[in-house]
Write an enzyme that holds these catalytic residues in place. Structure first.
Site, PDB file in Angstrom:
ATOM      1  N   GLY A 285       0.785  -1.224   0.000  1.00  0.00           N
ATOM      2  CA  GLY A 285       0.000   0.000   0.000  1.00  0.00           C
ATOM      3  C   GLY A 285       0.811   1.264   0.000  1.00  0.00           C
ATOM      4  CG  ASP A 286       3.675   4.393   0.932  1.00  0.00           C
ATOM      5  OD1 ASP A 286       4.383   4.861   0.028  1.00  0.00           O
ATOM      6  OD2 ASP A 286       3.190   5.097   1.828  1.00  0.00           O
ATOM      7  CG  ASP A 287       7.427   4.598  -2.008  1.00  0.00           C
ATOM      8  OD1 ASP A 287       6.783   4.885  -3.025  1.00  0.00           O
ATOM      9  OD2 ASP A 287       7.917   5.454  -1.246  1.00  0.00           O
TER      10      ASP A 287
END
Length: 495
Positions: A285-287
């Site tokens: 859900g991010d990098d």
């Protein structure tokens, strides 16, 4: 209660007295037969597969074949030797602590190995020790308790000044280690599951008074190997080596929901040296990967760069962020990074460098090669106005240096904007090279290769056509045209 499939069910249905040859034709002549067949198929499936523990209640547990556990140390223990119970309900923190204490006493004899058998091993956070192997068997799942009162508070990271989300202390990680040497976390693809759903919900509702902790965090340590495991649903960043040397991360699967799981970065090497990340699958859900080295004045003062990092042979999806990022916390500097042989799909951005005035530090000698993008909003990003600061004490005149960045053999399809290099009057992007690039586009506006305050070159023919800020060379390296507009701006701020 978790049940285990036995062979008796199948034995009864395969015995002669059931007369399968007579039963099949007669049954399948009625509508009830269709329903019966569907139920049989369903039961077969249920008996051999289980519902994921984070998605619902376990009905049945899959039976895993016995596999010989390799022995990496002179002495090996099983978690059950110390009272561990893998029922998903019993808290096993004391069992882990006792086992690791026993291994700590074996350091001078080559250390010890802790085997985690198949099962669901609920636990609060615990600390590793040097000369230790944590081995997760196939079907072994270490589950983090999702109530924050069981998670210890720790001092802020010295290069960040305070907790990443709140001032003051921060929550520790589920599996933690400090000042260690020779640590292995591996297995037959067992899982470490942070059960992050409760953390994400409380974070969105602003119910947490301290910064969330990573799933696995190892600090000030050397000779770390993490391989052949799955890391899932971290409360915050998933795997966070901090100020470590000689780190290898290989054959690791990292999973979190691509939406609704804030800040669940996959792997964040932070002020680390001599790092290899290879053969991994990351969907978070991010990098997917974020290389860091401290935040603003705190990172400048700590002064530990991230350097000598090789990232290769990865598949990454990051629907809300980037496949591989450098920054934005890069105040200690980042250098000598190679990113190669990546497939990045269904992501907002593919590869990104992000920084801002106040960061200081540098990003230099970065090589990207053989990258493939599919269904990506922006392929290549360099952003110099990522203005998120630790506090108001940062020095706005501490501008980072961005130089010597190359992109070679970049291909893709379904990309809206292939390149967006957003330098500024304060932060120029210098000596950027593009070579062998062909990207299928979905964006219809004019400026699809976007640049501002960038100096560099294009070697040979690339598609789409580069921005006018860059010098043009032929394949033999002969200058064709020198740019006279390096500070021109063709940035679409709505991307």
């Amino acid at each position: 209660m978790v049940e285990t499939v036995t062979s008796s069910f199948w034995w009864r249905w395969t015995q002669p007295h059931h007369h399968p040859r007579r039963w099949v034709p007669s049954v399948f002549t009625t509508h009830k037969a269709i329903i019966t067949a569907v139920w049989i198929a369903f039961l077969v499936t249920v008996f051999w597969w289980q519902v994921d523990a984070t998605a619902g209640i376990l009905i049945f547990r899959r039976v895993f074949p016995a596999r010989e556990v390799p022995k990496f140390r002179p002495v090996a223990f099983n978690l059950t030797d110390f009272g561990g119970v893998g029922d998903g309900v019993t808290v096993n923190t004391e069992a882990f602590e006792k086992a690791i204490l026993a291994i700590a006493k074996l350091g001078k004899k080559g250390g010890g190995q802790l085997n985690v058998p198949p099962g669901y091993w609920l636990t609060a956070p615990f600390n590793l020790t040097s000369h230790m192997t944590l081995f997760l068997a196939e079907g072994a799942v270490i589950l983090g308790i999702d109530d924050e009162k069981y998670w210890p508070l720790m001092p802020p990271l010295p290069s960040y000044g305070y907790g990443r989300e709140h001032r003051g202390p921060r929550y520790g990680s589920l599996i933690h280690g400090q000042k260690l040497k020779d640590v292995i976390i591996t297995g037959h693809n067992g899982t470490i599951n942070g059960q992050g759903q409760a953390w994400w919900k409380k974070f969105r509702q602003k119910l947490l008074n301290h910064s969330r902790g990573p799933l696995v965090q190892i600090m000030w340590s050397t000779d770390i190997l993490i391989s052949n495991i799955t890391l899932q649903d971290s409360p915050f960043w998933t795997l966070h080596p901090y100020d470590c040397k000689n780190v290898t991360i290989r054959n690791v699967t990292i999973l979190a929901p691509i939406a609704g799981a804030p800040n669940t970065d996959g792997i964040d090497p932070d002020s680390c040296e001599d790092v290899l990340i290879e053969n991994c699958y990351i969907s978070v859900g991010d990098d997917g990967i974020a290389i860091k080295s401290g935040w603003d004045q705190y990172g400048i003062a700590y002064g530990r760069p991230s350097k000598n990092i090789l990232i290769r042979n990865l598949v990454i999806r990051s629907n809300v962020s980037a496949g591989v990022s450098i920054g934005s916390e890069m105040s200690g500097g980042v250098s000598n990074v190679t990113v190669e042989n990546l497939f990045i799909w269904n992501s907002r951005r593919a590869v990104r460098i992000k920084t801002a005035p106040g960061r200081g530090g540098y990003v230099r000698d970065i090589t990207y090669k053989n990258l493939t993008f599919e269904n990506v909003r922006v392929g290549i990003v360099i952003k110099t106005d990522y203005n998120e600061h630790a506090d108001e004490s940062f020095d706005p005149k501490a501008v980072p240096l961005l130089e010597n960045i190359s992109y070679t053999t970049i291909h893709g399809e379904g990309v809206r904007v292939p390149v967006q290099i957003h330098g500024s009057k304060e932060i120029w992007v210098r000596n950027v090279t593009f070579r062998d690039m062909s990207i299928g586009l979905t964006y219809k506006k004019k400026h699809i290769f976007q640049c501002a305050y960038v100096q560099g070159r294009v070697i040979g023919t690339i598609f789409p056509a580069p921005c006018k800020n860059l010098d043009l060379y032929d394949e033999q390296g002969h200058l064709i045209r020198r740019s006279d507009a390096q500070n021109a701006t063709d940035i679409d701020y709505d991307i």
